[in-house]
Design a protein around this motif. Structure first.
Motif, mmCIF file in Angstrom:
data_model
loop_
_atom_site.group_PDB
_atom_site.id
_atom_site.type_symbol
_atom_site.label_atom_id
_atom_site.label_comp_id
_atom_site.label_asym_id
_atom_site.label_seq_id
_atom_site.Cartn_x
_atom_site.Cartn_y
_atom_site.Cartn_z
ATOM 1 N N UNK A 15 -49.873 -10.164 38.325
ATOM 2 C CA UNK A 15 -50.303 -9.100 39.367
ATOM 3 C C UNK A 15 -51.060 -8.770 39.525
ATOM 4 N N UNK A 16 -51.765 -9.495 40.614
ATOM 5 C CA UNK A 16 -52.679 -8.764 41.387
ATOM 6 C C UNK A 16 -52.857 -7.843 42.942
ATOM 7 N N UNK A 17 -53.293 -6.659 42.000
ATOM 8 C CA UNK A 17 -53.131 -5.364 43.564
ATOM 9 C C UNK A 17 -54.502 -4.389 43.913
ATOM 10 N N UNK A 18 -54.592 -4.346 45.111
ATOM 11 C CA UNK A 18 -56.000 -4.927 45.506
ATOM 12 C C UNK A 18 -55.675 -3.594 46.608
ATOM 13 N N UNK A 19 -57.009 -3.078 46.693
ATOM 14 C CA UNK A 19 -57.275 -2.216 48.431
ATOM 15 C C UNK A 19 -58.125 -3.635 49.093
ATOM 16 N N UNK A 20 -57.930 -3.912 50.170
ATOM 17 C CA UNK A 20 -58.285 -4.416 51.407
ATOM 18 C C UNK A 20 -59.948 -3.720 51.673
ATOM 19 N N UNK A 21 -60.595 -4.312 52.692
ATOM 20 C CA UNK A 21 -61.801 -3.760 53.513
ATOM 21 C C UNK A 21 -61.097 -3.838 54.536
ATOM 22 N N UNK A 22 -62.027 -3.737 55.728
ATOM 23 C CA UNK A 22 -61.945 -4.314 57.071
ATOM 24 C C UNK A 22 -62.190 -5.077 57.679
ATOM 25 N N UNK A 23 -63.072 -6.052 56.663
ATOM 26 C CA UNK A 23 -63.445 -7.231 56.581
ATOM 27 C C UNK A 23 -62.425 -8.727 56.718
ATOM 28 N N UNK A 24 -62.326 -9.083 58.040
ATOM 29 C CA UNK A 24 -61.469 -9.887 57.557
ATOM 30 C C UNK A 24 -61.925 -11.607 57.748
ATOM 31 N N UNK A 25 -63.047 -11.963 58.561
ATOM 32 C CA UNK A 25 -64.004 -13.129 58.595
ATOM 33 C C UNK A 25 -62.732 -14.785 57.075
ATOM 34 N N UNK A 26 -62.269 -15.055 57.939
ATOM 35 C CA UNK A 26 -61.624 -15.721 57.095
ATOM 36 C C UNK A 26 -60.412 -15.653 55.952
ATOM 37 N N UNK A 84 -65.859 -15.108 47.122
ATOM 38 C CA UNK A 84 -66.240 -13.555 48.282
ATOM 39 C C UNK A 84 -64.999 -12.458 48.478
ATOM 40 N N UNK A 85 -63.768 -12.202 47.904
ATOM 41 C CA UNK A 85 -62.739 -10.931 47.999
ATOM 42 C C UNK A 85 -64.072 -10.266 47.078
ATOM 43 N N UNK A 86 -64.925 -10.269 46.137
ATOM 44 C CA UNK A 86 -65.288 -9.276 45.324
ATOM 45 C C UNK A 86 -66.572 -9.022 47.169
ATOM 46 N N UNK A 87 -67.273 -9.614 46.880
ATOM 47 C CA UNK A 87 -68.085 -9.656 48.583
ATOM 48 C C UNK A 87 -67.330 -9.121 49.222
ATOM 49 N N UNK A 88 -66.724 -9.152 49.814
ATOM 50 C CA UNK A 88 -65.976 -8.909 51.416
ATOM 51 C C UNK A 88 -64.921 -9.005 51.550
ATOM 52 N N UNK A 89 -63.732 -9.115 50.986
ATOM 53 C CA UNK A 89 -62.771 -8.356 50.943
ATOM 54 C C UNK A 89 -61.407 -7.697 50.498
ATOM 55 N N UNK A 90 -62.582 -6.993 49.374
ATOM 56 C CA UNK A 90 -61.712 -6.172 48.816
ATOM 57 C C UNK A 90 -62.683 -5.071 48.021
ATOM 58 N N UNK A 91 -62.587 -3.693 48.052
ATOM 59 C CA UNK A 91 -63.280 -2.616 47.844
ATOM 60 C C UNK A 91 -62.655 -2.773 46.165
ATOM 61 N N UNK A 92 -61.203 -2.790 45.559
ATOM 62 C CA UNK A 92 -61.239 -2.547 44.296
ATOM 63 C C UNK A 92 -59.849 -3.091 44.025
ATOM 64 N N UNK A 93 -59.539 -3.886 43.402
ATOM 65 C CA UNK A 93 -58.837 -5.079 42.632
ATOM 66 C C UNK A 93 -58.556 -4.980 41.289
ATOM 67 N N UNK A 94 -57.294 -4.707 40.774
ATOM 68 C CA UNK A 94 -56.836 -4.742 39.120
ATOM 69 C C UNK A 94 -55.899 -5.918 38.707
ATOM 70 N N UNK A 95 -55.925 -7.091 37.717
ATOM 71 C CA UNK A 95 -55.105 -7.879 37.768
ATOM 72 C C UNK A 95 -54.842 -7.761 36.487
ATOM 73 N N UNK A 96 -52.961 -7.944 36.554
ATOM 74 C CA UNK A 96 -52.590 -7.563 34.883
ATOM 75 C C UNK A 96 -51.798 -8.460 34.904
ATOM 76 N N UNK A 97 -51.701 -8.959 33.283
ATOM 77 C CA UNK A 97 -51.332 -10.503 33.161
ATOM 78 C C UNK A 97 -50.077 -10.173 32.273
ATOM 79 N N UNK A 98 -48.808 -10.384 32.346
ATOM 80 C CA UNK A 98 -47.678 -10.019 31.806
ATOM 81 C C UNK A 98 -46.860 -11.443 31.717
ATOM 82 N N UNK A 99 -46.066 -11.300 30.197
ATOM 83 C CA UNK A 99 -45.185 -12.177 29.621
ATOM 84 C C UNK A 99 -43.849 -11.948 29.738
ATOM 85 N N UNK A 100 -42.752 -11.876 31.074
ATOM 86 C CA UNK A 100 -41.786 -11.657 31.348
ATOM 87 C C UNK A 100 -40.444 -11.966 30.631
#
Length: 112
Positions: A15-26, A84-100
Motif C-alpha cells: 500500500x503506497x499512500x502519498x501526497x502529491x506536489x504541484x510538479x507534473x514534469x513527466x 524522482x518521487x522524493x525529489x519532485x512529485x511527493x511531499x510525503x508518502x507511506x508504504x505498508x506491506x501486508x500479507x492478505x
C-alpha cells in the motif's frame, strides 16, 4: 482503473499512500511506464490506484511473495522513479506491506 482481479489468498499487498506536489514534469508518463514494468515482474498479481483532487492518493500493488516485492523495489527504472518521487512529485508518502490472508467482495447484478 478498476478493481484488480486476484487469485485466492495468501498473497501480499504493498500500500503506497502519498501526497502529491504541484510538479507534473513527466509524472503521468513515468507512472504509466512503472505500471507496464511492474506487470512484467515475476510475482506481480495486479494493482489498483485512486487519487483525490487535493493530491492524496493510494496505490495498492499485489504480489505473490515478499521476494517478488524486494526484487521490484530494486529494479533500476523503479529506483529512478522512487528518486524522482522524493525529489519532485511527493511531499510525503507511506508504504505498508501486508500479507492478505482473506479476501472477499460483492458485485451487483446488472440492471434488467
Amino acid at each position: 482503473m478498476s478493481i484488480a482481479t486476484l487469485p485466492a489468498p495468501p498473497y501480499y499487498v504493498v500500500c503506497f499512500s502519498s501526497q502529491r506536489t504541484q510538479i507534473e514534469d513527466g509524472y503521468g508518463d513515468v507512472g504509466a511506464a512503472m505500471v507496464e514494468l511492474a506487470q512484467q515482474q515475476p510475482g506481480f498479481l495486479g494493482f489498483e490506484s485512486a487519487r483525490r483532487a487535493d493530491g492524496f492518493g493510494i496505490i495498492n500493488s499485489y504480489w505473490r511473495d515478499e521476494e517478488s516485492i524486494r526484487a521490484w523495489k530494486a529494479v533500476v527504472d523503479h529506483v529512478e522513479a522512487q528518486r524522482r518521487g522524493r525529489a519532485d512529485w511527493y511531499t510525503r508518502y507511506e508504504i505498508r506491506v501486508a500479507l492478505v490472508g482473506r479476501a472477499y467482495g460483492f458485485e451487483a447484478d446488472p440492471p434488467l
